[in-house]
Scaffold this motif. Sequence first.
Motif, PDB file in Angstrom:
ATOM      1  N   LYS A 177       6.936  20.405   4.444  1.00  8.66           N
ATOM      2  CA  LYS A 177       6.764  21.856   4.353  1.00  8.66           C
ATOM      3  C   LYS A 177       8.045  22.602   4.714  1.00  8.66           C
ATOM      4  CE  LYS A 177       3.589  21.626   7.492  1.00  8.66           C
ATOM      5  NZ  LYS A 177       3.601  20.207   7.825  1.00  8.66           N
ATOM      6  N   SER A 178       8.582  22.267   5.872  1.00  3.42           N
ATOM      7  CA  SER A 178       9.798  22.966   6.292  1.00  3.42           C
ATOM      8  C   SER A 178      10.927  22.711   5.311  1.00  3.42           C
ATOM      9  CB  SER A 178      10.233  22.512   7.685  1.00  3.42           C
ATOM     10  OG  SER A 178       9.241  22.826   8.630  1.00  3.42           O
ATOM     11  N   THR A 179      10.985  21.502   4.803  1.00  6.20           N
ATOM     12  CA  THR A 179      12.032  21.177   3.837  1.00  6.20           C
ATOM     13  C   THR A 179      11.911  22.048   2.599  1.00  6.20           C
ATOM     14  OG1 THR A 179      12.010  18.902   4.627  1.00  6.20           O
ATOM     15  CG2 THR A 179      13.071  19.311   2.512  1.00  6.20           C
ATOM     16  N   HIS A 212      12.114  30.672  11.276  1.00 12.20           N
ATOM     17  CA  HIS A 212      12.134  29.213  11.350  1.00 12.20           C
ATOM     18  C   HIS A 212      11.192  28.670  12.412  1.00 12.20           C
ATOM     19  CE1 HIS A 212      15.575  28.769   8.659  1.00 12.20           C
ATOM     20  NE2 HIS A 212      15.919  29.952   9.136  1.00 12.20           N
ATOM     21  N   GLN A 213      10.829  27.403  12.204  1.00  8.38           N
ATOM     22  CA  GLN A 213       9.954  26.708  13.151  1.00  8.38           C
ATOM     23  C   GLN A 213      10.583  26.714  14.542  1.00  8.38           C
ATOM     24  OE1 GLN A 213       8.993  22.875  11.621  1.00  8.38           O
ATOM     25  NE2 GLN A 213       7.481  22.431  13.195  1.00  8.38           N
ATOM     26  N   HIS A 214      11.859  26.411  14.605  1.00  9.28           N
ATOM     27  CA  HIS A 214      12.586  26.543  15.855  1.00  9.28           C
ATOM     28  C   HIS A 214      13.571  27.696  15.654  1.00  9.28           C
ATOM     29  CE1 HIS A 214      11.405  22.228  15.622  1.00  9.28           C
ATOM     30  NE2 HIS A 214      10.841  22.594  16.752  1.00  9.28           N
ATOM     31  N   PHE A 219       7.137  32.253   6.828  1.00 11.79           N
ATOM     32  CA  PHE A 219       6.838  32.019   8.242  1.00 11.79           C
ATOM     33  C   PHE A 219       6.597  30.529   8.439  1.00 11.79           C
ATOM     34  CE2 PHE A 219       5.755  36.453   7.768  1.00 11.79           C
ATOM     35  CZ  PHE A 219       6.088  37.027   8.978  1.00 11.79           C
ATOM     36  N   ASP A 220       7.515  29.852   9.129  1.00 11.13           N
ATOM     37  CA  ASP A 220       7.326  28.420   9.367  1.00 11.13           C
ATOM     38  C   ASP A 220       6.688  28.211  10.734  1.00 11.13           C
ATOM     39  OD1 ASP A 220       7.339  25.708   9.407  1.00 11.13           O
ATOM     40  OD2 ASP A 220       9.480  25.469   8.970  1.00 11.13           O
ATOM     41  N   GLU A 221       5.431  27.881  10.743  1.00 16.06           N
ATOM     42  CA  GLU A 221       4.655  27.668  11.973  1.00 16.06           C
ATOM     43  C   GLU A 221       4.887  28.747  13.011  1.00 16.06           C
ATOM     44  OE1 GLU A 221       4.100  23.812  13.703  1.00 16.06           O
ATOM     45  OE2 GLU A 221       4.748  22.851  11.859  1.00 16.06           O
ATOM     46  N   PRO A 222       4.630  29.989  12.634  1.00 19.15           N
ATOM     47  CA  PRO A 222       4.906  31.062  13.590  1.00 19.15           C
ATOM     48  C   PRO A 222       3.932  31.042  14.758  1.00 19.15           C
ATOM     49  CG  PRO A 222       3.726  31.939  11.704  1.00 19.15           C
ATOM     50  CD  PRO A 222       4.013  30.499  11.395  1.00 19.15           C
TER      51      PRO A 222
HETATM   52 MG   LIG Z   1       8.024  21.813   9.857  1.00 25.84          MG
END
Ligand SMILES: [Mg+2]
Lengths: 363, 510
Positions: B45-47, B87-89, B166-169
Amino acid sequence: MKKNNQMLVGIISSVISIAVGLLFGFILLLILNPAKAGMGMGTMLTTAFSNMDQFGKMFYQAAPLLMCGLSVGFAFKTGLFNIGASGQYTIGAFFALFGAIGLQLPWWACLLLSCVGGAIWGIFPGLFKALFNVNEVITSIMFNWIGMYLVNLLLANMPFMLSAYYGVGTTDRTAALSDANPSAIIPTGGLNHIFGNSSWINISMFIAVAVAILMWVILDKTIFGYELKACGFNKEASRYAGINANRNIVLSMIIAGALSGLGGGIYYLAGTIQYVLEKSILSMGFDGIPVALLANSHPIGTIFSALFISYIKVGGSAMQPNFSSETINIIISVIIYLAAFALLTKIIIAKFLQKSDKKEVKA
Amino acid sequence: MADDYVIEMLHITKEFPGIKANDDITLQLRRGEIHALLGENGAGKSTLMSVLFGLYQAESGEIKKNGQTVKINDPNDANRLGIGMVHQHFKLVECFTVLDNIILGVEDTKNGFLQYDEARKKVMALSEKYGLKVDPDALVSDISVGMQQRVEILKMLYRDNEILIFDEPTAVLTPQEIDELMQIMRGFKEEGKSILFITHKLSEIMAVADRCTVLRKGCYEGTVDVASTTKEELSKMMVGRDVEFTVTKRSVERGETILSVRDLVVASKAHDNNAVKKVSFNVHGGEIVCIAGIEGNGQTELVYGLTGLEPVKEGSITLCGMDITNAPVRQRNISGMSHIPEDRHKHGLILDYTLEQNLVLQRYFEQQFQDHGFINSGEVRKYANKLIDSFDVRSGQGPVTVARSMSGGNQQKAIIAREIDREPQLLVAVQPTRGLDVGAIEYIHRRLVEERDAGRAVLLVSLELEEVMSLSDRILVMYEGELVGEFDNTVSTDELGLYMAGAKRMEVKA
Ligand SMILES: [Mg+2]
Ligand SMILES: Nc1ncnc2c1ncn2[C@@H]1O[C@H](COP(=O)(O)OP(=O)(O)OP(=O)(O)O)[C@@H](O)[C@H]1O
């Protein structure tokens, strides 16, 4: 496979940086002295290979450079910037010479003493950092000056150390080892025969390379190295893991100091040079910084970067009569400075490779 | 034309060393929709989102905006196309102020000087309009995770982005903040902005998303209308089997006291008051005790005190009958304490080390892993492979993968594997399932219960009431640094909420 690729990128980028550095050096020469620029550059690049004597000199100078580079690189890996290599180097040189002239010890004992001297000088910045969180850069710069003046002071009050004591009228330098204690001169191990009786060559490069390999083993293969690098990468996580970060900071600085100190010992126990009481900090320690940077702090890579910088320096000093020493120093600095951009070049090359990879896939 | 797609990612393939992170994935985002992206940890997903945001270049496939093929080489290109990403982080500059972070890269200058006034006005107007409360002059290093996220959102809005990723907000937010975020996202949607939303929490997808695309192991599984599906169906699509949402626990005999805390006081870093005030409690073998509470009520400091990351001001901590109040971290570890930390990047991992190096982070010196001071790399490899297998830690190159390149959830799984496998007497687990997919959560919950069944003590700190209710045998509520309530797991969440908010309190004695 990926690891190989990364290695390759690292090597290519170092080579490119060096080429760019040389090019800029040449351009600068053209500006400063257009008439002799070509000849000057030629001298710089060929001297080290022009005869066995100069070839030997390259190794002779590379050894202490390598030690200082290892010192800076080792501290880097632990997350410390050891800008105090110079002071540690000076103290190491003093300990070695004191062992040789004052105590009349054999060369290997003097080298051990030089490690001890450097280590002592490394402890202070380490302790200040660990106990009071004082930035090691500040402390080590101060200790560079303290070290230099302390050594001058001590030598000035030890007449038996100076060359005047042996009837060679100067009081501004230590006695020549050939007069004072020939057994303290690092043996040539027969290398002088191979190197056409070069006055420079001795086994110091072998010692330095052995130490480089030892450092690589320590950093990569031991649990001690594992701890040190962990602290360098992420101090908080090291604390979480129960690693005693403060202890490691001190140990790392002690080792870094010992490495620089050994560099000082190696250089002055070659018997070709005498320690001169000066008012400026010896540059060898600072040269350790680009040596380490150029090699990305990898101990094995440091061997090659030390040789390169020594090579440029040997060439530089042969330019002496035709160019002023200032000009030469500027050129050398430019080359070293740009060469240290290896890291930047690495990123660019990595990007470039990624793009060409993509094209291959598409084709 | 029935479908009005603002963004289309067609047949995207992206490879990393050892793994196809995205394998022929197609995702179509309609204008003005909230589109959820669901998949297991490491599904890609993040990729995929990073490809859209220009951080990675896909090996093949194409991206269209409004039907036109576009080339996105870097985040600047993405920005020009109106694409923004949280970003996730987070990617904020810690030592900059909130305002500096927001305008970074798009600063207005006049004669070389920054024009702050205009920027400040615009930021404040945006913050007002969307209810994104921030203090523009605070340093990022001093603000809460929730506010950091609001800063990230403001960054997108400041750049007038209309496609928001929104990546895992919600992974790092408190339940209250999650509600606010959902509200804000709905507001964006009403304005016609299009949203891509990654989450592992199915209830959030059900609550706000219009459609949901599911990925599995780098491949496209399908896209469904949220209105016509259920949580069970989604999770089945995602992991390929039915997932148990409830934890089955058998009753076990409560064992001896493992951890005993008396009148513990821990100083606060943020203010002069103590963060933990005279806290006393016990944890026994064979029980899971949960510290519940709203974030910032001293839970973090309590854990730091227990695990030795912060010094204790007063009081005592006893582990298995041994006083460890002032013991160094290493000694606590050896005496049987494990710690799944709240912040996996700050404490949990050395990101530049490989996975196997990280898996022996507290054990590298043990007899098994060393040989006269040398690392026994064969043993480390064997051990790492064992953990990777049993906890299903997925990565490109197995034990030699650099931790930094692993997906967030798999980083978390690696930490959990390491901590549980040390067979601790006491496991301190802070938000252990943060960022994990439902399948992984199910597994980790089962492992935590197994630990308890084996007679070990588990101290769980969690902000998620659902997790608290389903796992704990006993619940302690923390409010403003004190324990204000003690319950068994039959208490209602409403009642718990009252105690957590400080509206009610009782005397808690150890
Ligand atoms: Mg991810
Ligand atoms: N920069 C990278 N270098 C190498 N491998 C990577 C990199 N980024 C991601 N990967 C690999 O690609 C896979 C997909 O990772 P990705 O981060 O997209 O997962 P994800 O679906 O976001 O998972 P999570 O829910 O855990 O965040 C993982 O196996 C990961 O190890």
